[in-house]
Design an enzyme around this catalytic site. Structure first.
Site, PDB file in Angstrom:
ATOM      1  N   ARG A   1      -3.784 -28.881  18.233  1.00 23.74           N
ATOM      2  CA  ARG A   1      -5.057 -28.351  17.734  1.00 23.74           C
ATOM      3  C   ARG A   1      -4.888 -26.892  17.265  1.00 23.74           C
ATOM      4  O   ARG A   1      -5.469 -26.468  16.263  1.00 23.74           O
ATOM      5  CB  ARG A   1      -6.080 -28.439  18.874  1.00 23.74           C
TER       6      ARG A   1
ATOM      7  N   ILE B   1     -14.924 -27.547  16.018  1.00 26.46           N
ATOM      8  CA  ILE B   1     -14.942 -26.222  16.644  1.00 26.46           C
ATOM      9  C   ILE B   1     -13.639 -25.535  16.253  1.00 26.46           C
ATOM     10  O   ILE B   1     -12.555 -26.084  16.494  1.00 26.46           O
ATOM     11  CB  ILE B   1     -14.995 -26.358  18.195  1.00 26.46           C
TER      12      ILE B   1
ATOM     13  N   ASN C   1     -22.674 -20.299  10.766  1.00 31.34           N
ATOM     14  CA  ASN C   1     -22.863 -21.738  10.957  1.00 31.34           C
ATOM     15  C   ASN C   1     -24.343 -22.068  10.863  1.00 31.34           C
ATOM     16  O   ASN C   1     -25.194 -21.249  11.204  1.00 31.34           O
ATOM     17  CB  ASN C   1     -22.339 -22.153  12.345  1.00 31.34           C
TER      18      ASN C   1
ATOM     19  N   HIS D   1     -27.083 -24.968  12.288  1.00 29.54           N
ATOM     20  CA  HIS D   1     -27.166 -25.979  13.350  1.00 29.54           C
ATOM     21  C   HIS D   1     -28.568 -26.604  13.346  1.00 29.54           C
ATOM     22  O   HIS D   1     -29.560 -25.872  13.248  1.00 29.54           O
ATOM     23  CB  HIS D   1     -26.882 -25.315  14.703  1.00 29.54           C
TER      24      HIS D   1
ATOM     25  N   ASP E   1     -19.204 -17.538  17.462  1.00 31.32           N
ATOM     26  CA  ASP E   1     -18.313 -16.856  18.402  1.00 31.32           C
ATOM     27  C   ASP E   1     -17.452 -17.923  19.093  1.00 31.32           C
ATOM     28  O   ASP E   1     -17.361 -19.052  18.607  1.00 31.32           O
ATOM     29  CB  ASP E   1     -19.100 -15.965  19.379  1.00 31.32           C
TER      30      ASP E   1
ATOM     31  N   GLY F   1     -17.891 -19.638  21.742  1.00 28.24           N
ATOM     32  CA  GLY F   1     -18.588 -20.714  22.447  1.00 28.24           C
ATOM     33  C   GLY F   1     -19.044 -21.787  21.467  1.00 28.24           C
ATOM     34  O   GLY F   1     -18.784 -21.703  20.270  1.00 28.24           O
TER      35      GLY F   1
ATOM     36  N   ASP G   1     -21.890 -23.025  19.510  1.00 25.37           N
ATOM     37  CA  ASP G   1     -23.221 -22.663  18.993  1.00 25.37           C
ATOM     38  C   ASP G   1     -23.881 -21.559  19.807  1.00 25.37           C
ATOM     39  O   ASP G   1     -25.106 -21.573  20.001  1.00 25.37           O
ATOM     40  CB  ASP G   1     -24.124 -23.915  18.929  1.00 25.37           C
TER      41      ASP G   1
HETATM   42  C1  GAR Z   1     -26.816 -30.183   8.917  1.00 22.93           C
HETATM   43  O1  GAR Z   1     -28.063 -30.589   9.439  1.00 22.93           O
HETATM   44  C2  GAR Z   1     -26.109 -29.246   9.880  1.00 22.93           C
HETATM   45  O2  GAR Z   1     -26.975 -28.436  10.602  1.00 22.93           O
HETATM   46  C3  GAR Z   1     -25.439 -30.224  10.795  1.00 22.93           C
HETATM   47  O3  GAR Z   1     -24.940 -31.215   9.942  1.00 22.93           O
HETATM   48  C4  GAR Z   1     -25.843 -31.360   8.840  1.00 22.93           C
HETATM   49  C5  GAR Z   1     -25.022 -31.341   7.581  1.00 22.93           C
HETATM   50  O4  GAR Z   1     -25.765 -31.796   6.488  1.00 22.93           O
HETATM   51  N1  GAR Z   1     -24.421 -29.578  11.557  1.00 22.93           N
HETATM   52  C6  GAR Z   1     -24.191 -29.815  12.836  1.00 22.93           C
HETATM   53  O5  GAR Z   1     -24.768 -30.687  13.468  1.00 22.93           O
HETATM   54  C7  GAR Z   1     -23.127 -28.936  13.463  1.00 22.93           C
HETATM   55  N2  GAR Z   1     -23.167 -29.055  14.888  1.00 22.93           N
HETATM   56  P1  GAR Z   1     -25.157 -31.710   5.019  1.00 22.93           P
HETATM   57  O6  GAR Z   1     -23.710 -32.228   5.076  1.00 22.93           O
HETATM   58  O7  GAR Z   1     -26.028 -32.589   4.187  1.00 22.93           O
HETATM   59  O8  GAR Z   1     -25.210 -30.274   4.590  1.00 22.93           O
END
Ligand code: GAR
Length: 207
Positions: free
Chosen positions: A69, A96, A111, A113, A145, A147, A149
């Site tokens: 990784r 991650i 990012n 979320h 960072d 962690g 999210d």
């Molecule tokens: C978004 O809702 C983003 O927040 C989520 O994936 C989706 C991507 O949509 N990300 C996560 O869940 C990260 N933990 P997209 O490919 O249509 O932009």
């Protein structure tokens, strides 16, 4: 001032990436940023096709192509660094990153979320919020960072949960979150690029 250079990382449909591409195309001189490359952790996804259609260079860095990784993380950092980004945006990038990536891009790695952090971090923010029974949820744009999210929050958007959301497993709710999320991400990235910013502890200040 030269437009800020963005590398956007994706793993899936790339609608947040598309929102950034569209906002920049609508105002190439005023937006303040340009997407210089799109990276992914897998091939054959719609997000990469969106980049190719827009004439943006792409790269793919798959975990399974590396012995460890850490080696993957270093390769991702190297591939990203080759485009000399001012900001890196994780827009639905479902990995991650590790120490090497953060050493190079910490403090300029954003990012998005699909939940109101610090609630419901991780890969299933929408599903976990529904399972908890919340009545409002939303999205969070934050700096990354070391962690999951946990980094300083830049902006959040709120979405109400409807009774029918409990019946369909969260797909419709995620779509409503993504409508808010795309506008929020475009707004935040544009302001970071145009105005600059500073991070003071957990607070992000965009002048
Ligand atoms: C978004 O809702 C983003 O927040 C989520 O994936 C989706 C991507 O949509 N990300 C996560 O869940 C990260 N933990 P997209 O490919 O249509 O932009």
């Amino acid at each position: 001032m030269a437009a800020a250079r963005l590398v956007v990382l994706v793993s899936g449909s790339g609608t947040n990436l598309q929102a950034l591409l569209d906002a920049i195309a609508a105002d190439p001189d005023g937006f303040g940023a340009q997407i210089v490359a799109v990276g992914a952790d897998r091939a054959g996804i719609a997000g990469l096709e969106r980049a190719e259609r827009a004439g943006v260079p792409t790269f793919v860095c798959r975990v399974q192509d590396f012995a460890t990784r850490d080696e993957w993380d270093a390769a991702l950092a190297e591939a990203t660094a080759a485009y000399e980004p001012d900001l890196v945006v994780s827009a639905g990038f479902m990995k991650i990153v590790g120490k090497e990536f953060l050493a190079r891009f910490g403090g300029r790695f954003v990012n998005t979320h699909p939940a109101l952090l610090p609630s419901f971090p991780g890969a299933h923010g929408v599903r976990d919020a529904l399972a908890y029974g919340v009545r409002v949820t939303g999205c969070t744009v934050h700096f990354v960072d070391d962690g999951v999210d946990t980094g300083p929050i830049i902006a959040q958007g709120v979405v109400e949960v409807r009774d029918e959301d409990y019946a369909d497993g969260g797909d419709a709710l995620h779509e409503r979150i993504k409508e808010v999320e795309r506008r929020l991400l475009v707004d935040v990235v544009g302001r970071l690029a145009r105005n600059g910013y500073r991070i003071e502890g957990r607070k992000v200040i965009i002048p």
